[in-house]
Enzyme design. Structure first.
Site, PDB file in Angstrom:
ATOM      1  N   LYS A   1       0.474   3.451  -2.963  1.00 30.77           N
ATOM      2  CA  LYS A   1      -0.691   4.329  -3.116  1.00 30.77           C
ATOM      3  C   LYS A   1      -0.316   5.805  -2.992  1.00 30.77           C
ATOM      4  CE  LYS A   1      -3.574   0.659  -1.195  1.00 30.77           C
ATOM      5  NZ  LYS A   1      -4.370   0.211  -0.017  1.00 30.77           N
TER       6      LYS A   1
ATOM      7  N   TYR B   1      -4.513   3.127   7.907  1.00 26.70           N
ATOM      8  CA  TYR B   1      -5.803   2.465   8.053  1.00 26.70           C
ATOM      9  C   TYR B   1      -6.467   2.892   9.361  1.00 26.70           C
ATOM     10  CZ  TYR B   1      -3.094  -0.224   4.679  1.00 26.70           C
ATOM     11  OH  TYR B   1      -2.277  -0.582   3.647  1.00 26.70           O
TER      12      TYR B   1
ATOM     13  N   SER C   1       0.797  -1.233   0.000  1.00 30.23           N
ATOM     14  CA  SER C   1       0.000   0.000   0.000  1.00 30.23           C
ATOM     15  C   SER C   1       0.826   1.279   0.000  1.00 30.23           C
ATOM     16  CB  SER C   1      -0.952   0.011   1.199  1.00 30.23           C
ATOM     17  OG  SER C   1      -2.017  -0.877   0.997  1.00 30.23           O
TER      18      SER C   1
ATOM     19  N   VAL D   1       1.177  -3.729   3.951  1.00 36.67           N
ATOM     20  CA  VAL D   1       1.135  -5.014   4.651  1.00 36.67           C
ATOM     21  C   VAL D   1       2.364  -5.866   4.363  1.00 36.67           C
ATOM     22  CG1 VAL D   1      -1.372  -5.037   4.836  1.00 36.67           C
ATOM     23  CG2 VAL D   1      -0.271  -6.117   2.854  1.00 36.67           C
TER      24      VAL D   1
ATOM     25  N   TYR E   1      -3.646  -2.571 -10.345  1.00 33.41           N
ATOM     26  CA  TYR E   1      -3.575  -2.355  -8.892  1.00 33.41           C
ATOM     27  C   TYR E   1      -2.717  -3.423  -8.214  1.00 33.41           C
ATOM     28  CZ  TYR E   1      -5.105  -2.315  -4.023  1.00 33.41           C
ATOM     29  OH  TYR E   1      -5.132  -2.307  -2.651  1.00 33.41           O
TER      30      TYR E   1
END
Length: 311
Positions: free
Chosen positions: A69, A245, A66, A263, A193
């Site tokens: 992103k 998160y 992530s 992660v 993605y």
């Protein structure tokens, strides 16, 4: 700050983390990540002058997941500007990174670009007008450019592993598609993605790639302006409020820096005006953030007085 102090602090923290037994749990829902040695730890800090302080497994590549992103958001903002915010919000979610609950309540608009649904929507925007291979190549070249390292690659085994098991992400994408949030075929968007999340980088490469966020959108070594100062500040603001998160508040409370976790166990953190920081330890906490990564960053900001909220 002297480079000797920075080097010593990073080395001390790396040694302390190596001795800890509370390492968290590796991500077991992505088979390739479940195979990673939980004993790994790396830390790199690159200051405003380009000095690199490194400790532990600083040059061992890991799956950034992530953290990608941050860079896809940067690309999308460069392409579409504020049109990005028609597809995705800027608020913390307070729920798990792969939750579908808020999408149901909010008509398919993800809360922010750093949860899975939001990043899928941003990926779809980058993909528009391109073939998946072209969009993915653009993302990878952007990462290589920022890190000044053309050796950065995608771990195809990790990408394939995610494609085989990414049922929740497929549900998120299809749900957004039903509300007209995605323009492209779901399989195409998800393929891009999964692959950009499977980019493999070392702490050294990742810290280099994040330097523009620490210096008002500009790489201080090359003088290249990646984004405007205002956009860099806004990306940092989102990293602070949404980058971890449902553990974002805890990270801000303990570390006090903008950051983005993945992660795979990595964290990119930004000390504005001072340094770009990358840490990696694959064991995760209950929110999916690196357990020792957060502890190491908390120690770093305390010892160097780098929290954005003061010493």
């Amino acid at each position: 700050m002297s480079t000797d102090l920075l080097d010593r602090t990073v080395a001390e923290i790396a040694e302390e983390m190596a001795q800890r037994t509370d390492r968290g749990e590796v991500a077991n829902y992505i088979p390739e990540l479940a195979r990673v040695d939980p004993q790994g730890f790396g830390l790199v800090v690159i200051d405003a002058d380009g000095h690199v302080a490194a400790g532990g497994d600083a040059d061992l590549p890991f799956s950034i997941q992530s953290i990608s992103k941050v860079f896809t958001l940067t690309l999308a903002l460069g392409k579409a500007g504020d049109r990005v915010w028609r597809r995705v919000g800027r608020e913390p979610s307070g729920t798990a990174f792969n939750s579908i609950v808020q999408l149901e309540r909010e008509r398919g608009i993800p809360r922010n670009p750093f949860i899975n649904a939001g990043a899928i929507a941003v990926t779809d925007l980058i993909l528009s007008g391109h073939q998946p291979r072209e969009a993915l190549g653009e993302i990878l070249r952007f990462m290589q450019f920022l890190a000044a390292d053309s050796a950065i690659t995608i771990d195809e085994a990790v990408a394939a592993s995610e494609q085989r098991t990414g049922f929740r992400n497929a549900a998120l994408a299809n749900y957004m598609k039903s509300f007209g949030v995605l323009d492209n075929p779901v399989d195409y968007t998800l393929g891009v993605y999964f692959h950009h999340c499977a980019i493999a980088m070392s702490c050294r490469q990742l810290a280099m790639a994040g330097r523009f966020l620490a210096h008002n959108g500009r790489n201080p070594s090359t003088g290249h302006n990646v984004v405007s100062a205002q956009r860099a500040r806004r990306i940092n603001a989102l990293m602070l409020t949404c980058g971890h998160y449902d553990g974002s508040g805890e990270f801000a409370y303990r570390v006090g820096l903008p950051g983005k976790s993945g992660v795979g166990g990595g964290v990119l953190a930004v000390a504005p005006g001072k340094a770009s920081i990358a840490v990696w330890s694959p064991g995760l906490d209950a929110s999916g953030n690196s357990h020792l990564g957060r502890i190491a960053l908390e120690a770093l900001t305390k010892r160097l007085g780098w929290s954005i909220f003061g010493v």
